[in-house]
Design an enzyme around this catalytic site. Structure first.
Site, PDB file in Angstrom:
ATOM      1  N   HIS A  50      32.949  38.430  47.518  1.00  7.14           N
ATOM      2  CA  HIS A  50      32.296  37.696  48.599  1.00  7.14           C
ATOM      3  C   HIS A  50      32.365  38.564  49.852  1.00  7.14           C
ATOM      4  CE1 HIS A  50      34.019  34.467  46.032  1.00  7.14           C
ATOM      5  NE2 HIS A  50      32.927  33.811  46.330  1.00  7.14           N
ATOM      6  N   ASP A  53      35.746  38.247  51.348  1.00 12.69           N
ATOM      7  CA  ASP A  53      36.893  38.839  50.642  1.00 12.69           C
ATOM      8  C   ASP A  53      37.226  40.184  51.270  1.00 12.69           C
ATOM      9  OD1 ASP A  53      36.800  36.770  48.792  1.00 12.69           O
ATOM     10  OD2 ASP A  53      35.609  37.912  47.355  1.00 12.69           O
ATOM     11  N   MET A  84      28.847  42.674  41.230  1.00 10.72           N
ATOM     12  CA  MET A  84      28.019  41.715  41.960  1.00 10.72           C
ATOM     13  C   MET A  84      28.616  41.476  43.331  1.00 10.72           C
ATOM     14  SD  MET A  84      29.138  38.319  42.505  1.00 10.72           S
ATOM     15  CE  MET A  84      30.315  37.132  41.833  1.00 10.72           C
ATOM     16  N   GLU A 177      24.695  30.145  40.361  1.00  8.51           N
ATOM     17  CA  GLU A 177      25.874  29.735  39.598  1.00  8.51           C
ATOM     18  C   GLU A 177      26.029  28.226  39.684  1.00  8.51           C
ATOM     19  OE1 GLU A 177      29.403  31.962  40.485  1.00  8.51           O
ATOM     20  OE2 GLU A 177      30.703  30.298  39.947  1.00  8.51           O
ATOM     21  N   LYS A 179      27.526  24.380  38.976  1.00  9.12           N
ATOM     22  CA  LYS A 179      28.834  23.712  38.833  1.00  9.12           C
ATOM     23  C   LYS A 179      28.610  22.226  39.026  1.00  9.12           C
ATOM     24  CE  LYS A 179      33.656  23.977  40.340  1.00  9.12           C
ATOM     25  NZ  LYS A 179      34.616  24.371  41.396  1.00  9.12           N
ATOM     26  N   GLU A 213      29.288  29.960  34.306  1.00 10.49           N
ATOM     27  CA  GLU A 213      30.738  30.151  34.286  1.00 10.49           C
ATOM     28  C   GLU A 213      31.364  29.239  33.243  1.00 10.49           C
ATOM     29  OE1 GLU A 213      32.934  30.462  37.975  1.00 10.49           O
ATOM     30  OE2 GLU A 213      34.614  29.350  37.130  1.00 10.49           O
ATOM     31  N   HIS A 216      32.855  26.028  34.576  1.00 12.73           N
ATOM     32  CA  HIS A 216      31.968  25.039  35.197  1.00 12.73           C
ATOM     33  C   HIS A 216      31.252  24.189  34.164  1.00 12.73           C
ATOM     34  CE1 HIS A 216      31.816  27.593  39.154  1.00 12.73           C
ATOM     35  NE2 HIS A 216      33.025  27.238  38.805  1.00 12.73           N
ATOM     36  N   ASP A 241      30.344  34.545  34.328  1.00 12.27           N
ATOM     37  CA  ASP A 241      31.714  34.391  34.834  1.00 12.27           C
ATOM     38  C   ASP A 241      32.607  33.902  33.703  1.00 12.27           C
ATOM     39  OD1 ASP A 241      31.088  35.196  37.354  1.00 12.27           O
ATOM     40  OD2 ASP A 241      31.366  33.259  38.317  1.00 12.27           O
ATOM     41  N   ASP A 251      38.941  22.298  38.457  1.00 10.01           N
ATOM     42  CA  ASP A 251      38.505  23.671  38.187  1.00 10.01           C
ATOM     43  C   ASP A 251      39.736  24.563  37.999  1.00 10.01           C
ATOM     44  OD1 ASP A 251      37.007  25.960  38.025  1.00 10.01           O
ATOM     45  OD2 ASP A 251      36.506  26.023  40.151  1.00 10.01           O
ATOM     46  N   ASP A 253      40.064  27.732  36.206  1.00 11.19           N
ATOM     47  CA  ASP A 253      39.930  29.186  36.309  1.00 11.19           C
ATOM     48  C   ASP A 253      41.072  29.930  35.649  1.00 11.19           C
ATOM     49  OD1 ASP A 253      37.536  28.950  37.618  1.00 11.19           O
ATOM     50  OD2 ASP A 253      38.314  29.364  39.608  1.00 11.19           O
ATOM     51  N   ASP A 283      36.166  35.599  36.480  1.00  8.22           N
ATOM     52  CA  ASP A 283      36.324  34.788  37.691  1.00  8.22           C
ATOM     53  C   ASP A 283      37.442  33.798  37.384  1.00  8.22           C
ATOM     54  OD1 ASP A 283      36.214  33.305  39.942  1.00  8.22           O
ATOM     55  OD2 ASP A 283      34.178  32.562  39.667  1.00  8.22           O
TER      56      ASP A 283
END
Lengths: 384, 384, 384, 384
Positions: A50, A53, A84, A177, A179, A213, A216, A241, A251, A253, A283
Site C-alpha cells: 500500500h 506501508d 502489485m 478485491e 470481500k 483472496e 474473503h 491473495d 478475517d 489471514d 496476504d
C-alpha cells in the site's frame, strides 16, 4: 508448473505488529527495506505494498522522495520486483463512511485523488498490477446508502482512474478485491462474482480484473476454487491473495496452508493447470503470539506449503489410478459440447423422455473413489 | 407502492407435504387445481410451477394434455395468472451429477430437451418469465469437474435455449436463480453476483436476468438488499423469490417475515422505491408440524407481512425526522457524481493531502440515529 | 416487567474510540467520570468496568487511589451503581498465548494475581458480580495445547479465585462469559453450554454462573433465547450482555436492536417472564462513523429498544388471540410431567404402538399462526 | 494406538438410498444382513442401528422376532459386534413437534415407550451404548416452547429411561448426541457443552455421557477437537460419530476425511493419545451420485483415512523436531499447576505488576513453526 512460481509478500504482512481488536501490538514495526532484504534471503520473488506501508501519512514531498529512493535501492540490491501496488483507503478516519462510496462527496474526491497518487507510485515502482480493496465501501445501516447509488459512484471512480492510467501511459492493469464483510457490516462487491459483473459494466472492462483472496470468499463459505475458476474462465484472474481462513469467522489471514488443505490443493492444481502467470501473493500474517523469528517461520511456511501442494497436484495427475478414476467420473467428457449445432430441438426433446432418463440414472460417477485418491495423495499414502 | 403488489405462490410451496431429510411426509398432496382455487380465495394474483408440479413424471402425451387443460380451466375460472414457469432438473436420479453440467453428455442433452418441453409449457400458460435453478449443477468432489468446463457447458445450454425461445417466438425472458450449496456441496453460480457476471457472457444477455431468493443469499450470509440492489442497478431483476432464512443453515424456506424483519424491510423498501413490477413470488413452505389449515395460515402470513412492511416503509419515508436523519447522513449526496469531468487530476490529488483528509474526518454520519428510526418505525413506536 | 429494568453500560462501550483491525480511532477517549455523568443523565442505572478501563496500565498505587476516589465521587454524585466489574486479561501482550491457560506458567500466575487485584477493586466499588471473559484462552494451533490441560488450568484458576473471594469476605459471585472465537481461532468454553458444564466441575459451583452475550452465541449461529433458557433453568444466569450481531461474522457488538428483532423479542420476553433481576447490561459500541453525539444516540437507542420490546412482549401475552394460539400449539401442556411415576413401563410401551403413533400424527401444532402473531405484534399491526 | 481401532458403521449409513430434500432415491435399499456381511468382509468390527433400521414400522411381534433372529445369525456368522443401538424418534410424523419435548403429552409418552422397546432390543443385541439423538427436540417458533419447560421434560425422559435400564439390569450406558439445527430451526442441547451440562443435572449422571459428531459441532463452526477434549476431560466420551462437514451448511455427513484434514488429524491424535476405547463409529453416507459399488468405496475410504491419520499422528509425535517445537511452545508446561497451594495471594498479585507483565510479553510461542510441522507431516514432506 512450467517454471518456478514467483512468490510475493505484502510489506504489511511480514510487517504486521500483532495488534488486534482486543489487544496491543506484540512486535516492533519492520523497516520496509529490511523486509525486502529478508524476503530476498528467503527466496521470495518480490513484494507488494500500500502507499502508506512505505510512506507514512503526512510525509512531505521531500521525505516521500527520500523514502521511495531508499526503497528502490533495496529492490535493486536484492533484485526483488513489485508484484502489485495498492492504496490504503480504509485506515484514515476520513474514510469511515467509505472512500469511493462515502456519502460525503469531498471524501469521494479525496479518495480518487489519493488513488491517483498511489498509481503514480505503482507506476514508478514498475508494479505489475494495481489492486483496489474497498474495505470501507459498505454499510452497517442499510437505509444510509441506496446500493444503486453506491455502485454508480464505485463505477465512476474506477472509470476515472482507468482514464488516468491510460492518459499517463501506465502499463498498470487494475484488480478489484472482493470481500463480504469486515470492517463494514456488509461490503459492496462482496464476492468474486459481484466484482466480475461490476467489471463488465465499466468503460474499460479490458483493463480490469479481479484479485480473489482465499480468506474473503471463505468467510462467506463459498468454494474458492470455483470462484477462481469463474475468474479464469472469464480471463480475469489478474492477481491472487493466498492465505487461510475458517468459514464464518473474522478475517483471519492465517499462513497459507494453516486451514483446509484439500481446498488449497484444488486451488493450487487449478492455478498450475491453467498456467496462471502472475505472482503467488501471500496476504497473511503470523499469529499474534509470534516473536520476530516466528514471522519468518510464517513466511517460509507459506512458500513451502505452496510448493508441496503443487508437487502433490503433479503427483496426483500422474497416477494411473487417478486417470482411471477421472475417466470413471466422465470428467474429460465435460469438455465436450453437449449439442451438435442448430436444428436439434426435436432430438433433444426425445432424449428427455421418461424412460431415457431412467436409463441415464443407472450409472454411478465414482466420486468417492476419486476423492479418496485426493486424500491419499495429500496424506502421502500414494504417489510418493 | 404505485399499485397493489401481485402475489404469487409456487404450486410446490403450498403443496409441500412436509417431508424432510429425516422424516416422512406429514400432509397429503394437494391437487394443483385446488391450490389455484384456494390461492385465488386468499387474494393471490397467480401461481408458478415446475413442469413436474403439474405433470407427473412419465405421463403420456394424452394425460399431459388433459392435465394441462384442466389446469388452464382453473386459471380461467379464478382469473389467476402464471407468474413464472420452470423445469425440474434436480429431482430425477438422472440428474444426480448435474443437468446442464453433468459429466455425462447424454444427461446434458436430456436436460436441455426437458427444458425445451418446459418452455413450451410455460409459453402455452403465458408465464411471464422462465426460471432456471441449477440445484444439481455443482460438486462435492472438486477434482470431478473443472469449473471452467462446467461454466462453458452451462453457457452452451442457456445459449441453445435462448435460441429456442427466439426461434419459437416465445415472449419468455429467462431468470437464473443462484444458490451457494445444498443439495450439492458447492453449486456453480453461487450468488447473484456470479449469475450476473455469467449473464454478461451469454450470446443473448438482454434476454436473461436473475431470480434472487432471500434464503439462498442469506445462507452465505450476504446482504440480500445489496444483492438485489446490484441486480436492479444492472436492470436484471427479472423475478424474485421471497421467504426467510437464518444465516449458515440448511435451506429453510420459512414464511416470508419469519426471520430478520429489518433486512426484509430494506428489501421491500428497495423493491417498492425501484418500482419493481414483477410478481412478489413466495418460494417457501409451512413448517412440517402444520396440518392442512396451517398451510393457509402460512400463505396468508406471507402476504400480510409483505403488505405490513411496505406500509412501514412508506411511513418511514414520510416522517420528517427520517428526512432529517437521511440528510444528516448525507444519503442524498451519494446520488451526485464525485467528479466534474476530465482534467481534474491535479485538483483531486490536492484534495487528498493529509490535512484535507484530517478535516474530512471530523464529521459524523449519524447512522445510529437513522437506524434507531428504522427500528422504532418497525416496532410501531413511530409513524403509526 | 415487575419494575423498571436497570440498564448498565460498560465504560468501554460508550468510551469506544472507533479503532478497528483496519483503521485508526475516529473519536477522542472519554473520561470515565464524564461517562458516568452522561449515562446518569440518559437514565441508566449504572456502569460496569474492566480494571484498566479505569486505571491505566502501569499506574502507581497513588495514582490508582486518586483515580478510584474520583470515580467513586462521580458514582456518589450521580447515584449510579456498578453492575459488574471484570479484569482485562486480553489486551496486554503478555497474554498473547492465554491468561489462565497460557502455556507459560509465569503468565498464568500473573493473570491470577491481576484478577485478584481486580476483585479487590470490584469489592471496593460494590460491584454486583465479577465477570471473566477468557478472550485469549484458546488456540489457533491445535497441537500447542492439549484441551484437557487447558481446562484443568482454567478450573484451577477459578477455584483459586473463588477461594480468594471467600477468604476476603467479598459478596461477589462470578460469571463466566463464553465466546466461540475472536480474537483466538478457537476459544475454550465457546458457548453457554460449555461454560455451564465447566461450572459444574468447580470446587464452589454455587458461586459461579454465566454471563451470556447476544453477539457471542450468535456468532456460532446458536439460538440465544435457548442458551439463556438453559442458564435460567439451571439457576445460573448471573449477568447478561446485550447487543446485536449477524451470524457467522466478526464480533460486531452493534446497538441492541440493530439486528434480529424477533430473536431479541424472544430474549426480552424470556428475561421478563423469568423475573431476571440483574442489570440489563449493554456490551456494545456505536458504529465507527459516529461522532461524539452519535455515541449517545447509540446509548439511548439500546435502552429505548429494550423498553419497546418489553412493551411488545407484554402486549403479546395479553392478546386473547395469542392465548388461543398458544393453546392450539399445546404450549402450556409442555409444563406437565410426561409420566405418572414408577411402574408405567408397560403402559408407555403400549402407547408407542404403530397405530397409536399414526393417530398422534394427525393433529397440527398451529405454529405458523402463532409466529405470525409475533410478527404482527412486533410490527404494531396488532396489540397497539 | 495401543491396538487396532474398532470400526463400526450404522446400518443407515451404508444403506442410505441417496434421497435428499430435492431428489428421489438413487440406490436400492440394502438388506441389513447383507450389510453386515459386506462390512465384515471390508474389515469393520461392528455395526450400529436404530430400531427401525432393522424392524420396519408396524411390524408384528412375530415379524420382529423373525427379523431380529435373522440379524443375530448374521452377526454370529461374521463375528461382528453391535457398537451402539438407538431409537428413531424423528422419522414418524407423530414426532413432528418433538419426541421427549413435544408439546403433546401423548407424543412424549409414546416416545418414552418407544425408547424402552429400543433399549430392550439394544440389550438383546449386546450393544455397548445406547444413543439418543433428539433431532426433533427443538423449535422454529420460539414462543411455542418455553425452553425451561422443554429441558425439564427432556430431563424427565432421560431419568425415567435411566431407571428403566437399571430396573431391567441392562449394562447399557446412554450417550446424548448434540446437534445445533436441522431438521429443526434450533435444537435443544445444541452442542457438546450443552449436553455435558444437562447430564450434570440428571438423577443418574454417572450412566450418561455424550456422543459428539464431527458434522454437528462443525455446522456451528466450533472446534471439534476442543469439544471432544472437554468430554474426555469430564470422563464423558461414551461414543463418537465420525464423518466430515463444511462449516455453516446443511448436515452433509460426508466420508470421514472428505473435509478439513487438519482438524481430523487433531481429533484422531487426541482420541489415540487419550486411549479412547470405544468404537470409531462412522455416521456418514456416500454421495448421492454413487452406485452400489461407490457405497463400499465410501466405507473403505472412511477406515483407510482414519488409519492414515493415526499413522501420521504417531509419526508426528515421534519426530525430534516436533518435540523441540512443542518445548518451544511450552506445551508440556501447561500440564503443571499454576499455583503452589494456599497463601500465595500476595505473591501472585506482585507477579501481576506492570513491569513483570512487560517482561513476560517478550518471548514468542513458536506456533507458526509447530503448525508448519503439522502441515508437513500431513503432506508427507516429513516423517515418512
Amino acid at each position: 508448473m512450467p517454471s518456478e512460481p514467483r512468490f510475493t509478500f505484502g510489506l504489511w504482512t511480514v510487517g504486521n505488529p500483532g495488534r488486534d481488536p482486543f489487544g496491543d501490538p506484540t512486535r516492533a514495526p519492520l523497516d520496509p527495506a529490511d523486509s525486502v532484504r529478508k524476503l530476498a534471503e528467503l527466496g521470495a520473488w518480490g513484494v507488494s505494498l500500500h502507499d502508506n506501508d512505505l510512506i507514512p501519512w503526512g510525509s512531505s514531498a521531500d521525505e516521500e522522495e527520500r523514502i521511495v529512493a531508499r526503497f528502490e535501492t533495496a529492490l535493486q540490491e536484492t533484485g526483488l520486483g513489485v508484484g502489485m501496488a495498492t492504496t490504503n483507503l480504509f485506515g484514515h478516519p476520513a474514510f469511515k463512511d467509505g472512500a469511493f462510496t462515502s456519502n460525503d462527496r469531498g471524501v469521494r474526491r479525496a479518495a480518487i485523488g489519493k488513488a491517483m497518487r498511489a498509481i503514480d507510485l505503482g507506476g514508478r515502482l514498475d508494479a505489475e498490477v494495481f489492486v483496489f480493496w474497498g474495505g470501507r465501501e459498505g454499510t452497517e445501516v442499510g437505509t444510509a446508502k441506496d446500493p444503486r447509488d453506491a455502485l454508480e459512484r464505485y463505477r465512476e471512480a474506477i472509470n476515472v482512474l482507468s482514464d488516468y492510467v491510460v492518459e499517463h501511459g501506465y502499463d498498470l492493469p487494475f484488480a478489484l478485491e472482493p470481500k463480504p464483510n469486515e470492517p463494514r457490516g456488509d461490503i459492496f462487491l462482496p464476492t468474486v462474482g459481484h466484482a466480475l459483473h461490476f467489471i463488465s459494466t465499466l468503460d474499460r472492462p479490458e483493463r480490469v480484473g479481479v484479485n480473489p483472496e482465499v480468506a474473503h470468499e471463505t468467510m462467506a463459505g463459498l468454494s474458492f476454487a470455483h470462484g477462481v475458476g469463474q475468474a479464469l474462465w472469464a480471463g480475469k484472474l489478474f492477481h491472487i491473495d493466498l492465505n487461510s481462513q475458517r468459514i464464518g469467522r473474522y478475517d483471519q489471514d492465517f499462513r497459507f496452508g494453516a486451514e483446509d488443505l484439500k481446498e488449497l490443493f484444488l486451488l493450487v492444481r487449478l492455478l498450475e493447470r491453467a498456467g496462471y502467470g502472475g505472482p503467488r501473493h501471500f496476504d497473511a500474517h503470523s499469529y499474534r503470539g509470534e516473536d520476530a523469528e516466528g514471522v519468518w517461520d510464517f513466511a517460509r511456511g507459506c512458500m513451502r506449503t505452496y510448493l508441496a501442494l503443487a508437487e502433490r497436484a503433479r503427483a496426483f495427475d500422474e497416477l494411473p489410478e487417478v486417470k482411471a478414476a477421472l475417466d470413471a467420473a466422465s470428467t474429460p467428457e465435460l469438455a465436450q459440447p453437449s449439442t451438435n449445432g442448430a436444428g436439434e430441438a426435436d432430438a433433444l426433446k426425445a432424449e428427455a423422455a421418461a424412460d431415457r432418463l431412467d436409463a441415464l440414472a443407472v450409472r454411478g460417477y465414482g466420486n468417492e473413489a476419486l476423492d479418496q485418491l485426493v486424500v491419499e495423495v495429500l496424506l502421502g499414502v500414494r504417489g510418493r
